[in-house]
Design a protein around this motif. Structure first.
Motif, PDB file in Angstrom:
ATOM      1  N   VAL A  79      56.540  44.128  28.226  1.00 44.95           N
ATOM      2  CA  VAL A  79      56.657  43.896  29.671  1.00 44.95           C
ATOM      3  C   VAL A  79      56.307  45.167  30.444  1.00 44.95           C
ATOM      4  O   VAL A  79      55.518  45.135  31.393  1.00 44.95           O
ATOM      5  CB  VAL A  79      58.069  43.392  30.038  1.00 44.95           C
ATOM      6  N   GLY A  80      56.861  46.293  30.045  1.00 44.61           N
ATOM      7  CA  GLY A  80      56.586  47.559  30.733  1.00 44.61           C
ATOM      8  C   GLY A  80      55.130  47.960  30.650  1.00 44.61           C
ATOM      9  O   GLY A  80      54.545  48.430  31.626  1.00 44.61           O
ATOM     10  N   GLN A  81      54.521  47.751  29.485  1.00 44.15           N
ATOM     11  CA  GLN A  81      53.105  48.098  29.325  1.00 44.15           C
ATOM     12  C   GLN A  81      52.230  47.201  30.182  1.00 44.15           C
ATOM     13  O   GLN A  81      51.255  47.660  30.778  1.00 44.15           O
ATOM     14  CB  GLN A  81      52.694  47.990  27.851  1.00 44.15           C
ATOM     15  N   TRP A  82      52.572  45.922  30.280  1.00 45.01           N
ATOM     16  CA  TRP A  82      51.808  45.027  31.144  1.00 45.01           C
ATOM     17  C   TRP A  82      51.899  45.473  32.596  1.00 45.01           C
ATOM     18  O   TRP A  82      50.914  45.404  33.332  1.00 45.01           O
ATOM     19  CB  TRP A  82      52.292  43.595  30.993  1.00 45.01           C
ATOM     20  N   ILE A  83      53.065  45.930  33.019  1.00 38.53           N
ATOM     21  CA  ILE A  83      53.215  46.427  34.395  1.00 38.53           C
ATOM     22  C   ILE A  83      52.354  47.670  34.592  1.00 38.53           C
ATOM     23  O   ILE A  83      51.692  47.826  35.623  1.00 38.53           O
ATOM     24  CB  ILE A  83      54.694  46.701  34.714  1.00 38.53           C
ATOM     25  N   ALA A  84      52.342  48.561  33.602  1.00 41.22           N
ATOM     26  CA  ALA A  84      51.507  49.768  33.684  1.00 41.22           C
ATOM     27  C   ALA A  84      50.027  49.413  33.792  1.00 41.22           C
ATOM     28  O   ALA A  84      49.257  50.107  34.453  1.00 41.22           O
ATOM     29  CB  ALA A  84      51.755  50.666  32.473  1.00 41.22           C
ATOM     30  N   LEU A  85      49.618  48.338  33.162  1.00 38.48           N
ATOM     31  CA  LEU A  85      48.220  47.895  33.180  1.00 38.48           C
ATOM     32  C   LEU A  85      47.866  47.110  34.442  1.00 38.48           C
ATOM     33  O   LEU A  85      46.684  46.877  34.710  1.00 38.48           O
ATOM     34  CB  LEU A  85      47.935  47.004  31.966  1.00 38.48           C
ATOM     35  N   ALA A  86      48.849  46.695  35.209  1.00 42.81           N
ATOM     36  CA  ALA A  86      48.625  45.801  36.352  1.00 42.81           C
ATOM     37  C   ALA A  86      47.558  46.296  37.332  1.00 42.81           C
ATOM     38  O   ALA A  86      46.698  45.499  37.738  1.00 42.81           O
ATOM     39  CB  ALA A  86      49.938  45.511  37.075  1.00 42.81           C
ATOM     40  N   PRO A  87      47.556  47.578  37.730  1.00 33.65           N
ATOM     41  CA  PRO A  87      46.505  47.990  38.673  1.00 33.65           C
ATOM     42  C   PRO A  87      45.095  47.821  38.110  1.00 33.65           C
ATOM     43  O   PRO A  87      44.178  47.413  38.818  1.00 33.65           O
ATOM     44  CB  PRO A  87      46.800  49.473  38.928  1.00 33.65           C
ATOM     45  N   ILE A  88      44.931  48.092  36.830  1.00 35.40           N
ATOM     46  CA  ILE A  88      43.627  47.977  36.189  1.00 35.40           C
ATOM     47  C   ILE A  88      43.221  46.509  36.092  1.00 35.40           C
ATOM     48  O   ILE A  88      42.088  46.139  36.400  1.00 35.40           O
ATOM     49  CB  ILE A  88      43.653  48.601  34.779  1.00 35.40           C
ATOM     50  N   LEU A  89      44.155  45.675  35.669  1.00 36.59           N
ATOM     51  CA  LEU A  89      43.852  44.258  35.493  1.00 36.59           C
ATOM     52  C   LEU A  89      43.641  43.557  36.828  1.00 36.59           C
ATOM     53  O   LEU A  89      42.838  42.625  36.917  1.00 36.59           O
ATOM     54  CB  LEU A  89      44.958  43.589  34.677  1.00 36.59           C
ATOM     55  N   TYR A  90      44.323  44.015  37.862  1.00 38.57           N
ATOM     56  CA  TYR A  90      44.103  43.435  39.186  1.00 38.57           C
ATOM     57  C   TYR A  90      42.670  43.737  39.666  1.00 38.57           C
ATOM     58  O   TYR A  90      41.958  42.851  40.117  1.00 38.57           O
ATOM     59  CB  TYR A  90      45.125  43.959  40.195  1.00 38.57           C
ATOM     60  N   VAL A  91      42.274  44.991  39.537  1.00 40.97           N
ATOM     61  CA  VAL A  91      40.913  45.366  39.928  1.00 40.97           C
ATOM     62  C   VAL A  91      39.898  44.671  39.017  1.00 40.97           C
ATOM     63  O   VAL A  91      38.855  44.197  39.468  1.00 40.97           O
ATOM     64  CB  VAL A  91      40.727  46.903  39.885  1.00 40.97           C
ATOM     65  N   GLY A  92      40.215  44.578  37.746  1.00 41.68           N
ATOM     66  CA  GLY A  92      39.323  43.932  36.783  1.00 41.68           C
ATOM     67  C   GLY A  92      39.190  42.437  36.981  1.00 41.68           C
ATOM     68  O   GLY A  92      38.318  41.803  36.397  1.00 41.68           O
ATOM     69  N   TRP A  93      40.046  41.878  37.801  1.00 39.16           N
ATOM     70  CA  TRP A  93      40.007  40.454  38.099  1.00 39.16           C
ATOM     71  C   TRP A  93      38.865  40.126  39.055  1.00 39.16           C
ATOM     72  O   TRP A  93      38.478  38.976  39.207  1.00 39.16           O
ATOM     73  CB  TRP A  93      41.370  40.049  38.671  1.00 39.16           C
ATOM     74  N   SER A  94      38.290  41.142  39.684  1.00 32.49           N
ATOM     75  CA  SER A  94      37.171  40.951  40.608  1.00 32.49           C
ATOM     76  C   SER A  94      36.000  40.314  39.871  1.00 32.49           C
ATOM     77  O   SER A  94      35.675  40.706  38.744  1.00 32.49           O
ATOM     78  CB  SER A  94      36.714  42.292  41.182  1.00 32.49           C
ATOM     79  N   PRO A  95      35.354  39.347  40.495  1.00 32.37           N
ATOM     80  CA  PRO A  95      34.212  38.680  39.840  1.00 32.37           C
ATOM     81  C   PRO A  95      33.114  39.680  39.484  1.00 32.37           C
ATOM     82  O   PRO A  95      32.771  40.557  40.273  1.00 32.37           O
ATOM     83  CB  PRO A  95      33.711  37.694  40.909  1.00 32.37           C
ATOM     84  N   GLY A  96      32.597  39.538  38.293  1.00 29.97           N
ATOM     85  CA  GLY A  96      31.477  40.355  37.873  1.00 29.97           C
ATOM     86  C   GLY A  96      31.822  41.747  37.379  1.00 29.97           C
ATOM     87  O   GLY A  96      30.948  42.494  36.994  1.00 29.97           O
ATOM     88  N   LEU A  97      33.092  42.103  37.397  1.00 30.22           N
ATOM     89  CA  LEU A  97      33.478  43.433  36.932  1.00 30.22           C
ATOM     90  C   LEU A  97      33.933  43.351  35.483  1.00 30.22           C
ATOM     91  O   LEU A  97      34.828  42.577  35.150  1.00 30.22           O
ATOM     92  CB  LEU A  97      34.608  44.004  37.801  1.00 30.22           C
ATOM     93  N   ASP A  98      33.324  44.116  34.634  1.00 31.89           N
ATOM     94  CA  ASP A  98      33.685  44.162  33.221  1.00 31.89           C
ATOM     95  C   ASP A  98      34.878  45.098  33.058  1.00 31.89           C
ATOM     96  O   ASP A  98      34.778  46.294  33.314  1.00 31.89           O
ATOM     97  CB  ASP A  98      32.491  44.651  32.399  1.00 31.89           C
ATOM     98  N   GLY A  99      36.009  44.548  32.637  1.00 39.26           N
ATOM     99  CA  GLY A  99      37.230  45.327  32.484  1.00 39.26           C
ATOM    100  C   GLY A  99      37.129  46.439  31.462  1.00 39.26           C
ATOM    101  O   GLY A  99      37.876  47.410  31.517  1.00 39.26           O
ATOM    102  N   LEU A 100      36.189  46.330  30.534  1.00 36.06           N
ATOM    103  CA  LEU A 100      36.029  47.380  29.529  1.00 36.06           C
ATOM    104  C   LEU A 100      35.473  48.666  30.130  1.00 36.06           C
ATOM    105  O   LEU A 100      35.632  49.731  29.559  1.00 36.06           O
ATOM    106  CB  LEU A 100      35.150  46.894  28.380  1.00 36.06           C
ATOM    107  N   VAL A 101      34.834  48.556  31.279  1.00 37.50           N
ATOM    108  CA  VAL A 101      34.329  49.744  31.959  1.00 37.50           C
ATOM    109  C   VAL A 101      35.493  50.655  32.354  1.00 37.50           C
ATOM    110  O   VAL A 101      35.345  51.873  32.446  1.00 37.50           O
ATOM    111  CB  VAL A 101      33.515  49.329  33.214  1.00 37.50           C
ATOM    112  N   MET A 102      36.655  50.060  32.535  1.00 37.02           N
ATOM    113  CA  MET A 102      37.831  50.818  32.970  1.00 37.02           C
ATOM    114  C   MET A 102      38.663  51.318  31.790  1.00 37.02           C
ATOM    115  O   MET A 102      39.864  51.527  31.917  1.00 37.02           O
ATOM    116  CB  MET A 102      38.669  49.949  33.904  1.00 37.02           C
ATOM    117  N   TRP A 103      38.042  51.557  30.649  1.00 40.07           N
ATOM    118  CA  TRP A 103      38.776  51.976  29.457  1.00 40.07           C
ATOM    119  C   TRP A 103      39.607  53.246  29.672  1.00 40.07           C
ATOM    120  O   TRP A 103      40.694  53.361  29.097  1.00 40.07           O
ATOM    121  CB  TRP A 103      37.849  52.103  28.240  1.00 40.07           C
TER     122      TRP A 103
END
Length: 164
Positions: A79-103
């Motif tokens: 749960v805590g790790q998912w919260i820590a990842l939330a800003p990245i995953l929120y931005v990565g939710w944008s259409p056309g953005l590859d979440g792996l770019v944000m490694w």
């Protein structure tokens, strides 16, 4: 049986050494899978549901024991790790953005969360000292929030100040 499966995240909590780190590491591919299949809103809902299930499972697993936070309980780390990842995953939710770019953000979220979870500064330590199942879950939620703030600050520094 169900409480143990939830609390140990399917047995991940029995891995040694450092079961908390293993729990945090297990959270990464789980978050990625949920994000890819169903998006950020689903991950947010699952995070809330897992918090509730983890609180229940922790209470069940520690009932009648003196140790309120046995090392095999790692659902709080997920749960805590998912919260820590939330800003990245929120931005990565944008259409056309590859979440792996944000490694680098994924690495920062992992390291910062582990740092705050182990160090237990301020509110993290307060929650841990509660000595109950809610405290077990809350200390990692707060550590996750601190780590998420750190991820946002580091992203701002990198993309704002250092990008010039």
């Amino acid at each position: 049986m169900i409480a143990r499966m939830i609390g140990t995240v399917g047995g991940v909590g029995y891995l040694r050494p450092a079961p908390g780190t293993w729990g945090s590491a297990a959270a990464l591919p789980l978050a990625w899978a949920v994000h890819v299949v169903a998006g950020f809103p689903a991950l947010a809902i699952l995070c809330l549901a897992l918090f509730a299930a983890g609180w229940w499972a922790t209470a069940q697993m520690t009932a009648g024991q003196s140790d309120h936070d046995p090392s095999e309980i790692v659902v709080d780390e997920v749960v805590g790790q998912w919260i820590a990842l939330a800003p990245i995953l929120y931005v990565g939710w944008s259409p056309g953005l590859d979440g792996l770019v944000m490694w680098p953000g994924w690495i920062a979220a992992f390291v910062l969360f582990r740092l705050f979870d182990i160090w237990k500064p301020w509110l993290v330590g307060w929650a841990d000292r509660r000595g109950d199942a809610l405290g077990v879950m809350l200390d990692d939620v707060i550590a996750g929030v601190f780590a998420a703030i750190g991820v946002i600050l580091l992203a701002g520094l990198y993309h704002g100040v250092l990008a010039r």
